[in-house]
Design a protein around this motif. Sequence first.
Motif: not given
Lengths: 185, 240
Positions: B9-10, B13-14, B16-17
């Motif tokens: 999940a982390g 997220g990275l 996507t950012v």
Amino acid sequence: MPTSTKWPAVADDRLGGYADALLAVAAAEDASVVVEDELFRIGEALRSNEQLLAALSDRHLPIERRQGVVEDLLGSKASSTTTALVSMVVGTGRGGDLPAIVDEAVARSAAGRQKALARVRSAIELTDDQKSRLAQAIKQSTGTDVEIRVVIDESVLGGLVTEIGDDVIDGSVRRRMSQLRENFT
Amino acid sequence: MTRRIRHIAGALGLITVAVVALAAPAGASGETIGGCAIDKAIEAEEHLPSLHEIHDEEFEAEFEALEKEMESCLEAPSAIIPELDEIIWGGTAFLVLFGFMVWKGFPAVQGAMNARADRIAADLDAAEQAKVDAVKIKTDHEAELSGAKAEAAGIIDDARAQADQLKGELQARANEEVAEMRARAAADLESARSQAISDLRGDVSQIAVGAAEAVIKANLDRDAQSALVNAYIDEVAGRG
């Protein structure tokens, strides 16, 4: 050929007491021979007549009645001593034992004369010569002196049946008829 | 497992950012339709002496050409070859993302895959073991079934043998009883016959002996009786 058989012996002290009493009375009356002979015949007559023996031993009949029967039967046929002795035995309630008492008395009398009693059944009366020769023959065969007492018994038909104590020497025609019947079957 | 999911999940997220952050500069470097049209117009004006002479047929062709060039501003860029800046930004983002994925994502995915493979292998081993156990159970059951069948067959054979033996015994007993009944019947018959003969002989002998007795009794006079007595005496004397 005559055959021998064992018969049960009658031995009872009470009967012996009565027998001695009879012999003592007969001796006291100096009629031993007659009384013994009459007693013997009376004993044989009672042995062959069960109704008479039952009547003399029936305790439901008064003693006087039974003694009256004895006197009626013997009054004119036996001596007064014999009648009185028989009446005495019946009066004591021993009428049923009278044949055995008489046998014991006759046997003791013969024993007193160093003889054994030989009861001889015959269809006819034996002569004195026959009795003597028979006694001699028995002594020869058994070694015993015997006193012959003859009982007239027509059922033997012919010949003799001699009983000496427990020994029986049967030379009767009746026995031969029985043997013949057995042979048939 | 939870830790692995958290790592995945982390990483997502990275990613996507990074995409959002790098998309803005890429968009800003592009040319707008209006700007393109103005540029085309300025460029055409520089080539034309005056716009008042646009009605002139000589310039109609020029005008149509300008119109086509302006219309070209409406056309999309190449469907295959992106713009250079897009290649730079996209490649950079790709490399960053790829590096991040190599650094974090791939191990996590590899771990998850390994774990899954291990789990599957364990499941396969368990399934294999279960299969082996099932085969063993099946074999045992088959052996037990075979034993039970053999035992049942033995029991049936024993029962059949016992039945045969019992049948034989009953037959023998029946035969014995029949023979015994026959023998008993024969014995009864023989006994009845013997009894009848014996009774007949008894009756005959009774009659004959009775007749003989009657004859003897009638013929035994005193002399005959005396002779019998003398004979008896002689016989007794002879016994000694």
